[in-house]
Write an enzyme that holds these catalytic residues in place. Sequence first.
Site, PDB file in Angstrom:
ATOM      1  N   ARG A  60       0.817  -1.210   0.000  1.00  0.00           N
ATOM      2  CA  ARG A  60       0.000   0.000   0.000  1.00  0.00           C
ATOM      3  C   ARG A  60       0.851   1.260   0.000  1.00  0.00           C
ATOM      4  O   ARG A  60       0.638   2.160  -0.799  1.00  0.00           O
ATOM      5  CB  ARG A  60      -0.955  -0.005   1.184  1.00  0.00           C
ATOM      6  CG  ARG A  60      -2.018   1.053   1.065  1.00  0.00           C
ATOM      7  CD  ARG A  60      -3.059   0.938   2.153  1.00  0.00           C
ATOM      8  NE  ARG A  60      -2.438   0.766   3.435  1.00  0.00           N
ATOM      9  CZ  ARG A  60      -2.410  -0.364   4.126  1.00  0.00           C
ATOM     10  NH1 ARG A  60      -2.997  -1.423   3.646  1.00  0.00           N
ATOM     11  NH2 ARG A  60      -1.800  -0.438   5.275  1.00  0.00           N
ATOM     12  N   THR A  61       1.821   1.322   0.916  1.00  0.00           N
ATOM     13  CA  THR A  61       2.683   2.504   0.970  1.00  0.00           C
ATOM     14  C   THR A  61       3.508   2.624  -0.314  1.00  0.00           C
ATOM     15  O   THR A  61       3.676   3.715  -0.859  1.00  0.00           O
ATOM     16  CB  THR A  61       3.614   2.417   2.198  1.00  0.00           C
ATOM     17  OG1 THR A  61       2.811   2.262   3.363  1.00  0.00           O
ATOM     18  CG2 THR A  61       4.447   3.671   2.338  1.00  0.00           C
ATOM     19  N   LYS A  90      25.811  -9.107  -0.555  1.00  0.00           N
ATOM     20  CA  LYS A  90      27.253  -9.329  -0.459  1.00  0.00           C
ATOM     21  C   LYS A  90      27.870  -8.618   0.736  1.00  0.00           C
ATOM     22  O   LYS A  90      29.076  -8.700   0.943  1.00  0.00           O
ATOM     23  CB  LYS A  90      27.943  -8.868  -1.745  1.00  0.00           C
ATOM     24  CG  LYS A  90      27.767  -9.810  -2.929  1.00  0.00           C
ATOM     25  CD  LYS A  90      28.292  -9.166  -4.209  1.00  0.00           C
ATOM     26  CE  LYS A  90      27.900  -9.986  -5.445  1.00  0.00           C
ATOM     27  NZ  LYS A  90      27.935  -9.170  -6.667  1.00  0.00           N
ATOM     28  N   ARG A 111      11.812   2.605   2.938  1.00  0.00           N
ATOM     29  CA  ARG A 111      11.099   1.795   3.923  1.00  0.00           C
ATOM     30  C   ARG A 111      12.100   0.775   4.443  1.00  0.00           C
ATOM     31  O   ARG A 111      12.781   0.120   3.638  1.00  0.00           O
ATOM     32  CB  ARG A 111       9.948   1.070   3.236  1.00  0.00           C
ATOM     33  CG  ARG A 111       9.270   0.002   4.075  1.00  0.00           C
ATOM     34  CD  ARG A 111       8.166   0.601   4.892  1.00  0.00           C
ATOM     35  NE  ARG A 111       7.278  -0.353   5.482  1.00  0.00           N
ATOM     36  CZ  ARG A 111       6.035  -0.056   5.840  1.00  0.00           C
ATOM     37  NH1 ARG A 111       5.549   1.157   5.658  1.00  0.00           N
ATOM     38  NH2 ARG A 111       5.279  -0.945   6.414  1.00  0.00           N
ATOM     39  N   HIS A 140       6.469   6.697  10.825  1.00  0.00           N
ATOM     40  CA  HIS A 140       5.901   6.566   9.487  1.00  0.00           C
ATOM     41  C   HIS A 140       5.174   7.893   9.256  1.00  0.00           C
ATOM     42  O   HIS A 140       3.945   7.933   9.222  1.00  0.00           O
ATOM     43  CB  HIS A 140       4.947   5.369   9.458  1.00  0.00           C
ATOM     44  CG  HIS A 140       4.473   4.976   8.096  1.00  0.00           C
ATOM     45  ND1 HIS A 140       4.848   5.649   6.950  1.00  0.00           N
ATOM     46  CD2 HIS A 140       3.651   3.976   7.677  1.00  0.00           C
ATOM     47  CE1 HIS A 140       4.264   5.077   5.907  1.00  0.00           C
ATOM     48  NE2 HIS A 140       3.551   4.063   6.326  1.00  0.00           N
TER      49      HIS A 140
END
Lengths: 316, 316, 316
Positions: A60-61, A90, A111, A140
């Site tokens: 959604r975000t 790596k 995120r 958020h």
Amino acid sequence: MINGKFKGKDILSLDQFTPNDFKILFPLTKKMKNIGFNARPSKLLDGNIVTLIFYEPSSRTFGSFSAAVKQLGGQTVEIQNPQVFSSVAKGECLSDTIRVFEAYCDAIVIRHYETGSAKKAADYASSVPVINAGDGTGEHPTQALLDLYTIHEKFDRLDNLVGVVGGDILNGRTVHSLIRGLCRFKKNTLFLLSPKQLRLPRADFLYFRDKGINLIEIQSEEEIPKIADFWYWTRVQKERFKNLKDYKTVKNRFIVTKKLLEDYGNKEMILMHPLPRIGEIEQEVDSDPRAVYLKSQIRNGMYVRMALLALILGKV
Amino acid sequence: MINGKFKGKDILSLDQFTPNDFKILFPLTKKMKNIGFNARPSKLLDGNIVTLIFYEPSSRTFGSFSAAVKQLGGQTVEIQNPQVFSSVAKGECLSDTIRVFEAYCDAIVIRHYETGSAKKAADYASSVPVINAGDGTGEHPTQALLDLYTIHEKFDRLDNLVGVVGGDILNGRTVHSLIRGLCRFKKNTLFLLSPKQLRLPRADFLYFRDKGINLIEIQSEEEIPKIADFWYWTRVQKERFKNLKDYKTVKNRFIVTKKLLEDYGNKEMILMHPLPRIGEIEQEVDSDPRAVYLKSQIRNGMYVRMALLALILGKV
Amino acid sequence: MINGKFKGKDILSLDQFTPNDFKILFPLTKKMKNIGFNARPSKLLDGNIVTLIFYEPSSRTFGSFSAAVKQLGGQTVEIQNPQVFSSVAKGECLSDTIRVFEAYCDAIVIRHYETGSAKKAADYASSVPVINAGDGTGEHPTQALLDLYTIHEKFDRLDNLVGVVGGDILNGRTVHSLIRGLCRFKKNTLFLLSPKQLRLPRADFLYFRDKGINLIEIQSEEEIPKIADFWYWTRVQKERFKNLKDYKTVKNRFIVTKKLLEDYGNKEMILMHPLPRIGEIEQEVDSDPRAVYLKSQIRNGMYVRMALLALILGKV
């Protein structure tokens, strides 16, 4: 130009925003709503590239930011799960990854599953602004801003409000942000309704009350005040429980039904939810005009992100 | 404007399309072919956003829709495997997911592993049209449309045709759609060539024949009529077999080779395949001008999707 | 127009590029740098679609190509890990996959885990040019080009240079490409500094020396010549070691520190690294103006890709 203060700025926390900032952001968000509905194609971000780097999936975000950029005519570079990609896998550190991606674009939306990562990313990125799209149990901010905008859109103010917060008030990041946001404004009252295992932590309760918000814990639906301007319901977060039985005991303790809304709500209120919703609001409620969670609350998320992008990229 | 009837419409099933609809869709597809080759940049979908939400990976269909939007100057929001993403993984139902994503865009293209999901998505989406990009063993209407368009492009008609269908006629979704599509037009004959374990189910056979198409089951290549206008070959679908030995018995029963095409094909026919192809047409056949499966058949998929998008978004 | 020779050409190997080609490519790359910084929105690739098909994840190369297309106003169709997607997973061969995707776009960028796959893809694609974005232990020509461009940008020449190559010279694909590139120009000298287990293979050493480059193997930092124009450091590739103990023995043998740079570097040199970097250059070095690996070297990767795309699409 007062908007100029946002240009090049990182958006990491709700705490960055003063009440005066809302006076810039919210009218701009309203303009973006107009672009979204009527005034496309917009070329505001034409030629701009925004990198979406999501270390943790969040459809959604992710979709909301991706659409926000494109609604304004911009483009995205989309990187999902780089930790399973070669460079990061790596052993590359976050600072190198961020410095690589800032070379490709005009802004980064990140995120991350670790609290504090967005702030770190912003520190590493020397040439482009960074937006926090959720970092672990941290912040958020765009979710918090869309919640506040949705309330403001309805009542044209963020003070003198009465709200009910229902569900998981212990773990809910969005609920904590909402309370923190409303603390900034005067004479707000929140009724907190949750199973006793999921109450607002005592320290937070006292901290917020010190900031001036009026918090009242209630035990049952009967205590919901008929005058509340908004109800903000949340999901009981299964993933936070070590013991599934404990989860089952509390998950459906408080459910919004048509009847509950009729008995305890008023005509002018709005019913909000940060989503996803897993049964704590009955589907029969969705069609109620007061239910905004699948309607304006979602759309406002995209519009507030459009506004922020335009501001930090210096396009308004 | 007759095209107006498509505006805002969901595209869920081949059955929606009347012969008159093909008279709108096919000339428009031809125009799109021209845009694809010569007339870019097109700005027909400038400012439009189409969400591609794929619950099941399908690189070809995904790429075709993604390109179709962009060929016309539109943008996509691309969500793959949302069921492993947080919201859906947390238990969000399809209706909520669809209502979230419709807030971000002008149309939704959905691929799902469950039959009926596209129809459900269309019911949930109240503000934007939905295109079914394949739902389980259900429908995949744009595949059917591109097959019909490819035949129509060659012969300028969809009636009075003779075709040969080879391979797996039991499980092949595309074959069933093709037969259903050709049922709509008069005087079509199909010769069905498959191992007896993979024949068209009897009920379907009778149902289609009742609709007016002439179906003739044949047992060997020698029975292929030299006059056939098209051959439509399909892969034997390994994933449908419980027993690998059974699969191996039938998988290479009918293979198109240069020799087969020479012996039983005519000069004007076309050879089609919905892809992927796993050996049932020899690579030596690819360069034959009658082999359209890796050429116009693929391109037509993009063009027919461009046409549909332009129609449902009201841009033509 | 001399640039015309690139139109429609595949970019598969550094060996394709003559010194004269660099005289086209490098000034154009410089122009692209200007577009990247000042002259957007560019519409050079407006209406063009480039497919990025990555069989092996590589967030940096993927992001760089994605941004390169979009910096010039083009669009991408992005397919990651098609081998776990249905068509390829169902057994489709590379040739069919490539022929499908070429139908959707104007150019294909391919990353593959198998050496030789990019060349194969280019052979299969009959209508669009293909760029190799790394194929197994084979080539990664755009990485080599960005390295050469970065040196050329600083010294305005690719001959009469002295360089130091440090780290894993046995397995490092980028190092081999760099040496091969510098072989094309006169009077270049490279000092090779690596643990003895990770030396340039003898056959390569002799081959390159025959081509005219002066190669000198050294054993310790003290032998680094103060006059070197550039240092090119590389990661010891853990994934190449069967025995983790062997890896640990050599991984941190040669580390660039502030002190090392002070003791053995000169003021005009540049310090390069193909990234990712896992400790073989200390973070304290990053802010040194001679350290270009997280700055111009990264950006140049995007600009050289922009230049190549513009050339093969015939837009310059």
